[in-house]
Design a protein around this motif. Structure first.
Motif, mmCIF file in Angstrom:
data_model
loop_
_atom_site.group_PDB
_atom_site.id
_atom_site.type_symbol
_atom_site.label_atom_id
_atom_site.label_comp_id
_atom_site.label_asym_id
_atom_site.label_seq_id
_atom_site.Cartn_x
_atom_site.Cartn_y
_atom_site.Cartn_z
ATOM 1 N N GLY A 127 0.381 11.186 -7.147
ATOM 2 C CA GLY A 127 1.136 10.139 -7.827
ATOM 3 C C GLY A 127 2.554 9.999 -7.332
ATOM 4 O O GLY A 127 3.270 9.079 -7.739
ATOM 5 N N ASP A 128 2.971 10.888 -6.448
ATOM 6 C CA ASP A 128 4.322 10.837 -5.886
ATOM 7 C C ASP A 128 4.309 9.889 -4.692
ATOM 8 O O ASP A 128 3.782 10.217 -3.623
ATOM 9 C CB ASP A 128 4.769 12.239 -5.466
ATOM 10 N N LEU A 170 -8.187 5.719 -0.047
ATOM 11 C CA LEU A 170 -8.591 6.723 -1.019
ATOM 12 C C LEU A 170 -7.681 6.719 -2.236
ATOM 13 O O LEU A 170 -8.152 6.785 -3.382
ATOM 14 C CB LEU A 170 -8.593 8.115 -0.366
ATOM 15 N N PHE A 171 -6.387 6.658 -2.028
ATOM 16 C CA PHE A 171 -5.430 6.719 -3.126
ATOM 17 C C PHE A 171 -4.742 5.388 -3.401
ATOM 18 O O PHE A 171 -4.142 5.208 -4.467
ATOM 19 C CB PHE A 171 -4.363 7.776 -2.851
ATOM 20 N N THR A 181 2.512 16.012 5.365
ATOM 21 C CA THR A 181 3.262 16.007 4.107
ATOM 22 C C THR A 181 2.848 14.844 3.221
ATOM 23 O O THR A 181 2.965 14.915 2.001
ATOM 24 C CB THR A 181 4.776 15.914 4.368
ATOM 25 N N HIS A 182 2.333 13.756 3.850
ATOM 26 C CA HIS A 182 1.943 12.562 3.107
ATOM 27 C C HIS A 182 0.714 11.930 3.759
ATOM 28 O O HIS A 182 0.421 12.198 4.937
ATOM 29 C CB HIS A 182 3.083 11.541 3.063
ATOM 30 N N VAL A 183 0.041 11.084 2.988
ATOM 31 C CA VAL A 183 -1.123 10.358 3.497
ATOM 32 C C VAL A 183 -1.030 8.904 3.057
ATOM 33 O O VAL A 183 -0.327 8.567 2.100
ATOM 34 C CB VAL A 183 -2.445 10.968 2.996
ATOM 35 N N GLN A 184 -1.775 8.065 3.767
ATOM 36 C CA GLN A 184 -1.856 6.650 3.412
ATOM 37 C C GLN A 184 -3.276 6.179 3.669
ATOM 38 O O GLN A 184 -3.866 6.510 4.704
ATOM 39 C CB GLN A 184 -0.872 5.821 4.236
ATOM 40 N N GLY A 185 -3.833 5.439 2.735
ATOM 41 C CA GLY A 185 -5.182 4.941 2.942
ATOM 42 C C GLY A 185 -5.837 4.485 1.662
ATOM 43 O O GLY A 185 -5.276 4.593 0.568
ATOM 44 N N GLN A 213 0.851 -1.188 0.000
ATOM 45 C CA GLN A 213 0.000 0.000 0.000
ATOM 46 C C GLN A 213 0.886 1.237 0.000
ATOM 47 O O GLN A 213 1.792 1.364 0.829
ATOM 48 C CB GLN A 213 -0.944 0.028 1.202
ATOM 49 N N HIS A 214 0.612 2.147 -0.932
ATOM 50 C CA HIS A 214 1.464 3.321 -1.107
ATOM 51 C C HIS A 214 1.269 4.366 -0.003
ATOM 52 O O HIS A 214 0.179 4.512 0.554
ATOM 53 C CB HIS A 214 1.181 4.001 -2.447
ATOM 54 N N VAL A 215 2.335 5.103 0.243
ATOM 55 C CA VAL A 215 2.295 6.330 1.029
ATOM 56 C C VAL A 215 2.462 7.468 0.027
ATOM 57 O O VAL A 215 3.501 7.576 -0.626
ATOM 58 C CB VAL A 215 3.416 6.361 2.085
ATOM 59 N N ASN A 216 1.424 8.292 -0.121
ATOM 60 C CA ASN A 216 1.385 9.307 -1.173
ATOM 61 C C ASN A 216 1.612 10.717 -0.639
ATOM 62 O O ASN A 216 1.194 11.051 0.482
ATOM 63 C CB ASN A 216 0.027 9.282 -1.880
ATOM 64 N N ALA A 217 2.255 11.557 -1.452
ATOM 65 C CA ALA A 217 2.454 12.960 -1.099
ATOM 66 C C ALA A 217 1.128 13.704 -1.201
ATOM 67 O O ALA A 217 0.291 13.392 -2.053
ATOM 68 C CB ALA A 217 3.488 13.598 -2.020
#
Length: 312
Positions: free
Chosen positions: A82-83, A283-284, A277-281, A73-77
């Motif tokens: 997409g970062d 949604l993205f 600065t970043h989110v995880q979940g 699971q990505h950690v997104n900016a």
């Protein structure tokens, strides 16, 4: 650890939080005993002795048979979705009928019996194999505080990390304080040694469990991950103020602050507006459906193969 859509088994009396930051090894041992007993006798959770023992046996067998892997699971900016900062490895176990179980369903039992560090090492091996064959990947792996409970466990972890130090710039070690750090000052030195190898350190699930400001400011950390609890609407209706304070505190300790559990655009907007600065979940980035397996055929430590059963 990113919160997943599941029922999480919690254990131990809430009162144990008080004074946990200065717990010594003896207190940590007592706490583990209390945790085991709490799981075994908890009628609310539906867990009893046989199921507890069967769960541990299932995990051990799965590790031996290479049926333990991870989803990503990505950690997104927040500025550019997409970062991707890195992808967290979420432990997965494939049971005999082919169904997949998340690590959140059994990690409490592993921690209660002192086997969490063995599971961590297994996931670390898989992660290093993945990084070695995916040159553009960056991963995050959860580490229980059990790995820092004594010098023997620490030495085992350090040897494993040292062998793969060439991959260190692409691996984040997420420390989850689900149990108090027994030797905080010594742990701080050990974590700095890990950072000296080039690995980044994240304090995971900050604000819940045994995670405290004392811990946050006692160890050198690169990333702080705010627990998903703080983006959920609470009874007092002060989610934005509470989250802003949590992010402000975290930002004093690390340049990167991640808010977990982002499932709606309202939650994302709140996290962004309050300084994350970043989110995880979800949604993205929903976790990948197919777990990653390494096909490793390493023998488990003898203490796992010969684990005594719980008898009451």
């Amino acid at each position: 650890m990113q919160a997943e859509r599941r029922t999480v088994l919690t254990y131990g009396p809430a009162a144990m939080n008080r004074g946990a930051g200065t717990a010594d090894l003896r207190n940590l041992t007592y706490l583990r005993i209390i945790n085991v007993l709490s799981i075994l006798v908890s009628g609310a959770s539906g867990v009893h002795v046989n199921k507890f023992d069967a769960t541990i046996d299932t995990v051990i067998s799965a590790m031996q048979q290479d049926r333990v892997g991870f989803s990503l699971q990505h950690v997104n900016a927040v500025t550019e979705h997409g970062d991707v900062l890195y992808s967290e490895c979420l432990g997965r176990l494939v049971v005999a009928d082919g169904s997949i179980v998340s690590a959140g369903e059994f990690v409490a039992q592993l921690e209660a019996t002192g086997l969490a560090s063995d599971f961590d090492h297994h996931i670390l091996d898989l992660a290093f194999d993945y990084l070695a064959t995916n040159e553009n990947a960056s991963l995050g792996v959860n580490l229980s505080t059990e790995n820092f409970a004594d010098e023997r466990r620490w030495n085992r972890l350090y040897r494993q990390l040292s062998r793969h130090s060439s991959l260190s710039s692409r691996l984040v070690l997420e420390i989850t304080e689900s149990a108090p750090m027994a030797l905080l000052s010594m742990t701080a030195e050990w974590i700095q040694e890990v950072r000296n190898l080039g690995f980044r350190i994240a304090v995971d699930d900050f604000g819940t469990g045994f995670s405290t400001p004392e811990t946050l400011f006692s160890i050198a950390t690169d990333i702080v991950k705010i627990d998903a609890f703080f983006v959920r609407r609470n009874r007092c209706g002060k989610t934005d103020r509470i989250l802003a304070h949590m992010i402000g505190l975290a930002a004093c300790a690390a340049p990167i602050v991640v808010v977990e559990g982002i499932e709606t655009y309202d939650q994302f907007s709140l996290a962004k507006a309050t300084g994350a600065t970043h989110v995880q979940g979800f949604l993205f980035s929903e976790p990948t459906l197919t777990p990653v397996f390494g096909g490793l055929n390493r023998p488990l430590p003898s203490r796992l193969a010969e684990r005594p059963r719980w008898v009451m």
